[in-house]
Scaffold this active site. Structure first.
Site, PDB file in Angstrom:
ATOM      1  N   GLU A  11      36.219  26.891  36.819  1.00  0.00           N
ATOM      2  CA  GLU A  11      36.455  28.097  36.025  1.00  0.00           C
ATOM      3  C   GLU A  11      36.652  27.692  34.568  1.00  0.00           C
ATOM      4  OE1 GLU A  11      36.078  31.104  36.963  1.00  0.00           O
ATOM      5  OE2 GLU A  11      36.304  31.106  39.157  1.00  0.00           O
ATOM      6  N   VAL A  12      35.601  27.884  33.792  1.00  0.00           N
ATOM      7  CA  VAL A  12      35.627  27.607  32.354  1.00  0.00           C
ATOM      8  C   VAL A  12      36.104  28.859  31.622  1.00  0.00           C
ATOM      9  CG1 VAL A  12      34.144  27.106  30.360  1.00  0.00           C
ATOM     10  CG2 VAL A  12      33.821  25.854  32.493  1.00  0.00           C
TER      11      VAL A  12
END
Length: 313
Positions: free
Chosen positions: A277-278
């Site tokens: 999860e960027v």
């Protein structure tokens, strides 16, 4: 906080009808080109990998072919790694991070691993910058038998075929983003679609991972976090020791029941799986930083697995 504000589509407290879903679909606009921005980058990689078209979305098959890359020199004595991106099409670095890995790093690891890489699972979502597919279905909650999302069903069939021909996948790295629009649009829309009150949440400021509750593999997750920390900042826990409502088990890591929730990361029986999860809306990063963070996550995972394979049992 319980939010009862009315979403522009549907009747408050009632799940969407088919007419409501069609009304939502009519609000979606093409905002970028899958063929120009994604397929055009995948197809030249056929010089390095076997290019597989594993399907096409039935509502526009000529515009939305589904592509995967498979190692040319497949060797069943090597472990197999599955990399997926763009399950949520609006999460751009998942798509371009997967492509960037093939372009810049894959050759360093091909002597150790077989790869199956599907860079953009949801091309319509990519074009409309959307979380759902045209039927208002979230592909990343649809990885189960008789899936209603053709994007998910096609990828599941590809993986099943590969595993039937060869051997089970060792690790799956599913590339995602958590964006500000999750709270501004997608979660309110979800509440409206399902006819439930919208519960406001918060967006983590930084990168984090979602492991599998049933097989958390903390050392594997830690290696990925350490690799990504060289590229971008890691999300801290909130005041409750959580990220997006789940307990933080170590820096930047939470766990979900991936199979029970129908998540892409749970589609195989891989021992090692993670969802990246960027955070692309941070003022500390740009688009290239986000792509490189995805590459660093893959590299961290592969380095860990290679080191583990070489260590004494």
């Amino acid at each position: 906080m319980n939010q009862n504000a009315f979403y522009p589509i549907g009747t408050m407290g009632q799940p969407w009808s088919e007419e409501d879903k069609q009304a939502w679909y009519q609000t979606c606009q093409i905002r970028r080109s899958y063929l120009e921005e994604v397929a055009s980058k995948i197809q030249p990689l056929s010089e390095q990998f076997e290019l597989i078209q594993y399907g096409a979305l039935t509502y526009a098959p000529e515009i939305y072919p589904l592509f995967a890359l498979k190692s040319n020199n497949w060797d069943d004595d090597k472990p197999t790694i599955l990399i997926t991106g763009g399950v949520h099409g609006y999460e751009s670095s998942g798509v371009h991070g997967a492509i960037t890995f093939v372009q810049t790093k894959a050759s360093d690891y091909e002597k150790f691993f077989n790869f199956i890489i599907a860079p953009c699972v949801s091309p319509w979502g990519y074009e409309t910058i959307n979380r759902w597919n045209p039927s208002a279905i979230d592909p990343n909650r649809s990885f189960y038998h008789d899936s209603p999302a053709e994007e998910s069903a096609a990828l599941m069939q590809l993986v099943e075929d590969i595993e039937n021909q060869h051997k089970p996948i060792l690790a799956h790295i599913d590339l995602h983003e958590t964006t500000d629009t999750d709270e501004l649009e997608f979660r309110p829309a979800l509440a409206a679609r399902d006819g439930v009150p919208y519960q406001a949440g918060s967006i983590p400021d930084g990168f984090y991972l979602v492991g599998d509750t049933l097989s958390p593999q903390p050392e594997f997750q830690r290696a990925i976090i350490e690799s990504v920390a060289k590229v971008t900042h890691i999300a801290p826990a909130d005041g409750q020791g959580q990220i997006i409502g789940a307990d933080v088990t170590q820096q930047g890591v939470i766990n979900y029941p991936t199979k029970a929730l129908g998540l892409c990361a749970g589609l195989s029986h891989a021992k090692y799986c993670t969802t990246t999860e960027v955070y692309p809306d941070s003022p500390q990063v740009n688009a290239d930083d986000c792509n490189q963070a995805q590459v660093a996550a893959i590299v961290g995972a592969l380095d860990y697995l290679q080191a583990k394979a070489q260590s004494p049992s």
